[in-house]
Design a protein around this motif. Structure first.
Motif, short mmCIF file in Angstrom:
data_model
loop_
_atom_site.label_atom_id
_atom_site.label_comp_id
_atom_site.label_asym_id
_atom_site.label_seq_id
_atom_site.Cartn_x
_atom_site.Cartn_y
_atom_site.Cartn_z
N PHE A 1 0.75 7.63 -1.26
CA PHE A 1 0.72 6.34 -1.95
C PHE A 1 2.11 5.76 -2.17
CE2 PHE A 1 -3.64 7.47 -3.55
CZ PHE A 1 -4.24 6.54 -2.72
N LEU A 2 3.05 6.63 -2.38
CA LEU A 2 4.40 6.12 -2.61
C LEU A 2 4.88 5.32 -1.40
CD1 LEU A 2 6.58 6.21 -4.78
CD2 LEU A 2 7.62 8.11 -3.56
N GLU A 3 4.64 5.92 -0.22
CA GLU A 3 5.12 5.25 0.99
C GLU A 3 4.21 4.09 1.40
OE1 GLU A 3 5.88 7.71 4.56
OE2 GLU A 3 4.87 6.06 5.59
N ALA A 4 2.90 4.32 1.31
CA ALA A 4 1.98 3.33 1.88
C ALA A 4 1.67 2.17 0.95
CB ALA A 4 0.68 4.02 2.30
N ILE A 5 1.76 2.39 -0.33
CA ILE A 5 1.28 1.37 -1.28
C ILE A 5 2.36 0.92 -2.27
CG2 ILE A 5 -0.45 0.88 -3.05
CD1 ILE A 5 -1.74 1.46 -0.37
N ILE A 6 2.99 1.88 -2.91
CA ILE A 6 3.86 1.51 -4.03
C ILE A 6 5.13 0.80 -3.56
CG2 ILE A 6 5.22 2.42 -5.97
CD1 ILE A 6 2.99 4.63 -6.10
N MET A 7 5.82 1.41 -2.58
CA MET A 7 7.05 0.77 -2.11
C MET A 7 6.78 -0.62 -1.53
SD MET A 7 9.19 2.61 -3.37
CE MET A 7 10.56 1.52 -2.98
N PRO A 8 5.69 -0.79 -0.73
CA PRO A 8 5.42 -2.13 -0.21
C PRO A 8 5.15 -3.16 -1.31
CG PRO A 8 4.20 -0.52 1.04
CD PRO A 8 4.83 0.22 -0.10
N LEU A 9 4.55 -2.73 -2.42
CA LEU A 9 4.32 -3.69 -3.50
C LEU A 9 5.63 -4.05 -4.19
CD1 LEU A 9 0.98 -2.38 -5.10
CD2 LEU A 9 1.30 -4.61 -4.04
N ARG A 10 6.52 -3.05 -4.23
CA ARG A 10 7.81 -3.31 -4.89
C ARG A 10 8.78 -4.06 -4.00
NH1 ARG A 10 8.79 1.94 -8.73
NH2 ARG A 10 10.97 1.41 -8.56
N ARG A 11 8.76 -3.72 -2.70
CA ARG A 11 9.71 -4.33 -1.76
C ARG A 11 8.97 -4.97 -0.59
NH1 ARG A 11 15.02 -3.10 -1.43
NH2 ARG A 11 14.95 -4.92 -0.09
N PRO A 12 8.20 -6.03 -0.85
CA PRO A 12 7.41 -6.63 0.23
C PRO A 12 8.27 -7.10 1.39
CG PRO A 12 7.47 -8.07 -1.70
CD PRO A 12 8.08 -6.77 -2.11
N ASP A 13 9.54 -7.43 1.12
CA ASP A 13 10.42 -7.91 2.18
C ASP A 13 10.68 -6.86 3.26
OD1 ASP A 13 11.67 -6.65 -0.07
OD2 ASP A 13 13.62 -7.10 0.84
#
Ligand code: ATP
Length: 267
Positions: free
Chosen positions: A29-41
Motif C-alpha cells: 500500500f505504501l508504494e501503490a496507494i499512499i505515495m501516489p496520493l501524496r505525490r500525484p505528480d
C-alpha cells in the motif's frame, strides 16, 4: 452526512504501527496507494495508481483499520459508508446520495471512500432483486469509472468484504488491486495483546503473553481484542457495588494470567 457511517469530522487517525502484522500489505500500500496520493505528480501515465482496492478476508482482521491507516498516511479525507443505510433509502434517493458522496469526496481530495461489506451493496444477486438496486449499482460503477479515468482525480475507493465470491464480476473488475487480509499470525496476536495490556496494571511476563498468543490460534484481531478487554475487566468484576463506588484506580489488583485463562473459556 446521511450516509457517512463515520463522519469525516470525528475521524481518528490510525498509525501504521497500530496494525499488528500484515507487513506485506503495508508495504504494497505504501508504494501503490499512499505515495501516489501524496505525490500525484510522480505517479502519472503508466505509474498512475489503481483507484479501486478490495480488501477481503475473514471478519475482524483489520480491513477497516488498514483503510483508516491508508487515509491517515496519505493525509486524505476518509468517508466511510454503510451499505445498509444506503439500501434502506427511498427509491432513487440512494443514487442521489452516491452522486453526492462522490461530489463531496471530489471537493475534499485526496479522499478515500471506504465501503465496508461491499458485497451487500454490489453483489451478484442485487441486480436481479429490483430495478432500484440495479440503478444504484450502475451509479456506483459510473463513479468508480469516473475516478479511474482521470489522472487528476485523487479519489480512492476501498471496498472490504468477507465474501468476495458474492461480488458482481463487473464490480470486482473495478477493484484493480485485491488484497487478502488473513487471520493474524502468532507474532501479530502477541503484538495486539502487548499493546492492550500496556493500558492496565497486570502481572503477565513475556512467556505468559507468548503462551496466550499460542492459545489464541485461529482468533481474529477483533477476537484477541475482545478477549483482552474481557480479561481486563476481571479486577472490577470482583468488586461489590459498594466497593466499586469508593475504590481508587491505583488500588485495583493487577490483571493476572488466570484472568486471561478464564476469558479464554468465554471468548
Ligand atoms: P469486519 O470484516 O468485521 O468489518 P475488519 O476486518 O474491518 O472486520 P477491523 O474493524 O479493522 O476488522 O478490526 C476490528 C478490531 O480488531 C480493530 O478495531 C482492532 O482492535 C482489532 N484488530 C483487528 N486486526 C488487527 C490488527 N492486525 N492489528 C491490531 N488490531 C487489530
Amino acid at each position: 452526512e446521511q450516509i457517512l457511517g463515520e463522519s469525516i469530522h470525528n475521524f481518528k487517525p490510525v498509525a501504521w504501527e497500530d496494525i499488528a502484522g500484515l507487513e506485506s500489505a503495508k508495504s504494497t500500500f505504501l508504494e501503490a496507494i499512499i505515495m501516489p496520493l501524496r505525490r500525484p505528480d510522480l505517479f502519472t501515465g503508466v505509474r498512475c495508481p489503481p483507484r479501486g482496492v478490495l480488501l477481503f478476508g475473514p471478519p475482524g482482521t483489520g480491513k477497516t483499520l488498514i483503510a483508516k491507516s491508508i487515509a491517515s498516511q496519505a493525509r486524505a479525507k476518509f468517508f466511510s459508508i454503510n451499505p445498509s443505510t444506503l439500501t434502506s433509502k427511498w427509491v432513487g434517493e440512494a443514487e442521489k446520495l452516491v452522486k453526492t458522496l462522490f461530489a463531496v469526496a471530489a471537493a475534499h481530495q485526496p479522499a478515500i471512500i471506504f465501503i465496508d461489506e461491499v458485497d451487500s451493496l454490489l453483489s451478484k444477486r442485487s441486480g436481479n432483486e429490483n430495478e432500484s438496486t440495479l440503478r444504484l449499482k450502475n451509479e456506483f460503477l459510473i463513479h468508480l469509472d469516473g475516478a479511474a479515468s482521470s489522472e487528476e482525480t485523487r479519489i480512492l475507493v476501498i471496498g472490504a468484504t468477507n465474501r468476495p465470491q458474492e461480488l458482481d464480476e463487473a464490480v470486482r473488475r473495478r477493484f484493480v488491486r485485491r488484497l487478502y487480509v488473513p487471520l493474524p499470525t502468532k507474532e501479530a496476536r502477541l503484538k495486539i495483546i502487548e499493546k492492550l495490556i500496556r493500558q492496565v496494571k497486570h502481572s503477565l511476563n513475556l512467556s505468559d503473553v507468548e503462551q496466550l498468543a499460542e492459545l489464541m490460534d485461529g482468533y481474529s484481531g477483533a477476537d484477541v481484542d475482545s478477549l483482552c478487554r474481557y480479561a481486563s475487566m476481571a479486577p472490577l468484576r470482583s468488586l461489590s457495588p459498594t466497593q466499586m463506588e469508593v475504590v481508587k484506580s491505583h488500588e485495583l489488583p493487577a490483571v493476572t494470567i488466570e484472568d486471561f485463562k478464564e476469558a479464554l473459556k468465554v471468548i
